[in-house]
Design an enzyme around this catalytic site. Structure first.
Site, PDB file in Angstrom:
ATOM      1  N   CYS A 287      18.253   0.237   6.917  1.00  0.00           N
ATOM      2  CA  CYS A 287      17.330   1.059   6.122  1.00  0.00           C
ATOM      3  C   CYS A 287      17.463   2.551   6.426  1.00  0.00           C
ATOM      4  O   CYS A 287      17.637   3.390   5.523  1.00  0.00           O
ATOM      5  CB  CYS A 287      15.894   0.572   6.310  1.00  0.00           C
ATOM      6  SG  CYS A 287      15.248   0.763   7.980  1.00  0.00           S
TER       7      CYS A 287
ATOM      8  N   HIS B  12      10.339   0.694   8.635  1.00  0.00           N
ATOM      9  CA  HIS B  12      11.252   0.679   7.502  1.00  0.00           C
ATOM     10  C   HIS B  12      11.179   2.013   6.753  1.00  0.00           C
ATOM     11  O   HIS B  12      10.144   2.703   6.794  1.00  0.00           O
ATOM     12  CB  HIS B  12      10.865  -0.464   6.556  1.00  0.00           C
ATOM     13  CG  HIS B  12      11.896  -0.767   5.517  1.00  0.00           C
ATOM     14  ND1 HIS B  12      13.144  -1.235   5.828  1.00  0.00           N
ATOM     15  CD2 HIS B  12      11.853  -0.667   4.166  1.00  0.00           C
ATOM     16  CE1 HIS B  12      13.831  -1.430   4.708  1.00  0.00           C
ATOM     17  NE2 HIS B  12      13.061  -1.080   3.687  1.00  0.00           N
TER      18      HIS B  12
ATOM     19  N   HIS C 202      16.087   1.073  -1.371  1.00  0.00           N
ATOM     20  CA  HIS C 202      16.164   0.959   0.094  1.00  0.00           C
ATOM     21  C   HIS C 202      17.120  -0.169   0.472  1.00  0.00           C
ATOM     22  O   HIS C 202      17.394  -1.086  -0.322  1.00  0.00           O
ATOM     23  CB  HIS C 202      14.778   0.677   0.696  1.00  0.00           C
ATOM     24  CG  HIS C 202      14.132  -0.577   0.194  1.00  0.00           C
ATOM     25  ND1 HIS C 202      13.590  -1.535   1.015  1.00  0.00           N
ATOM     26  CD2 HIS C 202      13.937  -1.042  -1.083  1.00  0.00           C
ATOM     27  CE1 HIS C 202      13.073  -2.517   0.299  1.00  0.00           C
ATOM     28  NE2 HIS C 202      13.272  -2.229  -0.984  1.00  0.00           N
TER      29      HIS C 202
END
Length: 475
Positions: free
Chosen positions: A390, A435, A447
């Site tokens: 991420c 994240h 993402h």
């Protein structure tokens, strides 16, 4: 009568050979001498008159002969010896008769059952011997007949079995049921087992197909269930004397596994695959000759195969098309400082020419560039150009516009300037708990999600992680 005379001669001869002299008064009843009577060297009782004892013996022999509808053979060795006991110890006639009856050895014609040359038991007739064999084979024959797809081909024994006609004591003759039981249960076989590391009485019992109680009985010196490596454990097992071997034809179906073929596809990017044709297993019918020993399969020979359904090949396309090369990092435009104390950082702005063309140093350009990597794989700890995690994804995208971000979702919470959720713009970095992603507008963000989905687009409202902060890099 003839047999009695022969018997009397035998008795007298025996007495002469043993050196025992019976005075004539012993037969007339005029003596106080008593005698011990023997049959086949076994003491029968104490008698005063041997002649009377012989008469009792003769009556019992005649009665026993009459009980058999065939010729019987009685070969009893009878003799008497003088003894010094009181008259009160003389055996009464009933007790003497019972003792004589137990010791008379009546022998008749019979058939022995021999296995591998060893005599196991006797039965009365050849029909009884055949019945014994049938009783042993029957359970295995019935079990095969109960199966729908099996056909019995043969049933035999692994050992050699033979029947011999001969003469034996009636005490040795067994019924067909008892003879079968004697053959199946056999004798007790004792073997030694050396205890290994990690063994227990339970594990040793399981390995040798006996119970723990059987082990304890065979090893009375055991201290409870405590055993040590290198201890010797005695194991007693029933040894079967006869092994039943059956052969049967068995029909059954079996799947034919499909094959997998991979084909190159220049219309598909490298690293990507797709299923062109779904594989399916085929099916074949088989006839096999199965051999079992005491019901346990020992071999299986295929004698016929027929394919009922051909398998369908599983075809996979493997991409060979080169992936688009990422744009080179644009050089940042440095603005002259207004004074020597200025600490403002240079910003990337304007247009930079690369081998991809002109890329605008703006938030919208960042989004356009990020969208090109939709579908790329997620690999933890990587930051492009082919795989991402991420924070590696946001780091890589912004690096193409001259902005260096840390490779950490937590550290990226402090880059650029903070933005509220209500004022989000495309290009803003969304920082969740553990994240990060890039906002693309319309309440959506792109993402590097996880190993299953790779780089994907998600809805901010339905995303399952809490938004902690949003950071803006380009104004």
């Amino acid at each position: 009568m003839k047999s009695f005379k022969i018997l009397l001669c035998t008795v007298l001869l025996t007495l002469l050979l043993t050196g025992v002299t019976i005075p004539a008064l012993a037969y007339t009843g005029g003596s106080s001498t008593v005698y011990t009577m023997y049959i086949n060297d076994e003491q029968v009782g104490i008698v005063k008159f041997p002649a009377r004892a012989l008469s009792i013996y003769d009556d019992i022999e005649r009665r026993q002969r009459g009980e058999y509808q065939e010729e019987v053979f009685i070969d009893s060795k009878i003799y008497f010896k003088e003894t010094n006991v009181g008259a009160d110890e003389i055996t009464d006639d009933d007790e003497l008769a019972n003792s004589i009856e137990e010791l008379i050895d009546i022998r008749v014609d019979a058939y022995s059952i021999d296995i591998d040359g060893t005599r196991v038991c006797y039965v009365k007739t050849m029909e009884d011997a055949q019945e014994v064999i049938y009783n042993i084979k029957a359970p295995y024959i019935e079990k095969i007949k109960e199966k729908e797809d099996s056909q019995l081909e043969d049933v035999a024994f692994k050992q050699d079995i033979d029947f011999q006609e001969g003469i034996t004591s009636v005490k040795n003759i067994l019924s067909p049921e008892k003879a079968a039981e004697a053959i199946l249960h056999g004798g007790q076989e004792i073997k030694e087992y050396r205890v290994q590391e990690g063994d227990s009485l339970w594990s040793i019992a399981q390995q040798n197909h006996v119970s723990v109680s059987d082990l304890e009985l065979a090893n009375p010196d055991l201290d409870g269930d405590i055993i040590q490596p290198e201890d010797i454990i005695m194991i007693g097992q029933q040894k079967k004397l006869l092994t039943t071997v059956t052969k049967e034809k068995v029909r059954y179906s079996k799947e034919i596994p499909f094959e997998t073929e991979t084909k190159e596809d220049n219309g598909l990017e490298k690293g990507k695959t797709k299923v062109v044709q779904q594989g399916e297993n085929g099916k074949k019918d088989i006839v096999a000759l199965v051999t079992r020993e005491d019901g346990q399969e020992v071999s299986r020979d295929i004698i016929e195969e027929k394919v009922e359904k051909e398998p369908v090949k599983h075809i996979i396309a493997k991409g060979t098309k080169e992936k688009p090369k990422p744009a080179p990092r644009p050089k940042p435009v440095r603005r002259p400082a207004t004074n020597s104390k200025s600490t403002s950082k240079p910003k990337s702005s304007g247009n930079t020419t690369t081998d991809r063309g002109t890329v605008s140093g703006s938030a919208s350009s960042v989004v356009d560039f990020a969208m090109k990597y939709k579908g790329y794989k997620y690999v933890f700890g990587t930051s492009g150009p082919n795989t991402f995690d991420c924070s590696g994804f946001t780091k890589y995208v912004y690096s193409q516009f001259g902005v260096s971000l840390p490779h950490s979702s937590k550290s990226q919470r402090s880059v650029g300037s903070g933005v509220s959720k209500e004022n989000l713009k495309p290009g803003d970095i969304l920082c969740f708990s553990g994240h990060v992603g890039l906002y693309i507008g319309g309440n959506q963000f792109i993402h590097a999600s996880n190993k299953k989905d790779g780089v994907k687009i998600s809805n901010l409202s339905s995303y399952n992680k809490r938004l902690i902060t949003a950071r803006r890099i380009f104004k």
